[in-house]
Scaffold this motif. Sequence first.
Motif, short mmCIF file in Angstrom:
data_model
loop_
_atom_site.label_atom_id
_atom_site.label_comp_id
_atom_site.label_asym_id
_atom_site.label_seq_id
_atom_site.Cartn_x
_atom_site.Cartn_y
_atom_site.Cartn_z
N ASN A 252 0.83 -1.21 0.00
CA ASN A 252 0.00 0.00 0.00
C ASN A 252 0.86 1.26 0.00
O ASN A 252 0.53 2.23 -0.69
CB ASN A 252 -0.93 0.01 1.21
N VAL A 253 1.93 1.24 0.74
CA VAL A 253 2.83 2.40 0.79
C VAL A 253 3.46 2.63 -0.58
O VAL A 253 3.55 3.76 -1.05
CB VAL A 253 3.91 2.21 1.89
N ALA A 254 3.91 1.56 -1.23
CA ALA A 254 4.51 1.69 -2.56
C ALA A 254 3.50 2.24 -3.55
O ALA A 254 3.83 3.09 -4.38
CB ALA A 254 5.05 0.34 -3.03
N GLY A 255 2.26 1.76 -3.46
CA GLY A 255 1.22 2.26 -4.35
C GLY A 255 0.93 3.73 -4.13
O GLY A 255 0.77 4.49 -5.08
N VAL A 256 0.88 4.14 -2.88
CA VAL A 256 0.64 5.54 -2.56
C VAL A 256 1.77 6.43 -3.08
O VAL A 256 1.53 7.50 -3.65
CB VAL A 256 0.44 5.73 -1.04
N VAL A 257 3.00 5.99 -2.91
CA VAL A 257 4.14 6.78 -3.37
C VAL A 257 4.12 6.93 -4.89
O VAL A 257 4.34 8.02 -5.43
CB VAL A 257 5.47 6.15 -2.89
N LEU A 258 3.84 5.82 -5.60
CA LEU A 258 3.80 5.88 -7.07
C LEU A 258 2.65 6.76 -7.56
O LEU A 258 2.83 7.57 -8.49
CB LEU A 258 3.69 4.48 -7.66
N VAL A 259 1.49 6.63 -6.96
CA VAL A 259 0.35 7.46 -7.38
C VAL A 259 0.59 8.93 -7.04
O VAL A 259 0.28 9.82 -7.83
CB VAL A 259 -0.96 6.94 -6.74
N LEU A 260 1.18 9.20 -5.88
CA LEU A 260 1.49 10.58 -5.50
C LEU A 260 2.47 11.20 -6.48
O LEU A 260 2.28 12.35 -6.92
CB LEU A 260 2.03 10.61 -4.07
N PHE A 261 3.53 10.46 -6.83
CA PHE A 261 4.49 10.96 -7.81
C PHE A 261 3.79 11.22 -9.15
O PHE A 261 4.00 12.27 -9.77
CB PHE A 261 5.63 9.96 -8.01
N HIS A 262 2.95 10.30 -9.57
CA HIS A 262 2.23 10.46 -10.84
C HIS A 262 1.36 11.71 -10.83
O HIS A 262 1.36 12.48 -11.79
CB HIS A 262 1.39 9.21 -11.09
N GLU A 263 0.63 11.90 -9.77
CA GLU A 263 -0.27 13.05 -9.69
C GLU A 263 0.49 14.38 -9.60
O GLU A 263 0.08 15.37 -10.21
CB GLU A 263 -1.22 12.91 -8.50
N LEU A 264 1.58 14.41 -8.85
CA LEU A 264 2.36 15.65 -8.74
C LEU A 264 2.98 16.05 -10.07
O LEU A 264 2.95 17.22 -10.46
CB LEU A 264 3.43 15.51 -7.66
N VAL A 265 3.54 15.08 -10.78
CA VAL A 265 4.13 15.38 -12.09
C VAL A 265 3.05 15.79 -13.08
O VAL A 265 3.23 16.75 -13.84
CB VAL A 265 4.96 14.18 -12.60
N SER A 266 1.92 15.10 -13.08
CA SER A 266 0.83 15.45 -13.99
C SER A 266 0.31 16.86 -13.72
O SER A 266 0.06 17.64 -14.64
CB SER A 266 -0.33 14.46 -13.87
N ARG A 267 0.17 17.18 -12.45
CA ARG A 267 -0.32 18.53 -12.10
C ARG A 267 0.68 19.60 -12.54
O ARG A 267 0.30 20.62 -13.10
CB ARG A 267 -0.55 18.62 -10.60
#
Length: 129
Positions: free
Chosen positions: A77-92
């Motif tokens: 779950n932590v790995a998933g959160v980190v990957l999704v957070l990185f994805h969303e920050l770069v996309s934004r």
Amino acid sequence: QTVLRGNNPGPVDVDAWANPSLPRLAQVAVSAPQRVRRYFEEKPSRKLVWTGIALFFGFYGAGACTLAFGALAINDNVAGVVLVLFHELVSRAWWSRPKKDRGLGLRFAQAFKCGMVLALIADSFKLGS
């Protein structure tokens, strides 16, 4: 003011090295952004090459992440959160700026993100078969 020195075929900006009060390492650090910009301006094809390298590193990084966390089944779950957070920050950051204001770092982060997404999609197809 530019000079030619050593085996370097191009001119070197003297102003970047003109502050004798700074230590040599600090002079190199201060002039690094200017030198990186010049590196990519000399040959525009370098941007494409480094974008491809960032894409492949994203593919490799996400593959290694899914392999390591998936095999151990710890902190998935932590790995998933980190990957999704990185994805969303770069996309934004990517979509909130006009095209002319997107720098090289953001371009490489976007390519890394795309490689990461491609690796996760490929991994999902491997799990489905």
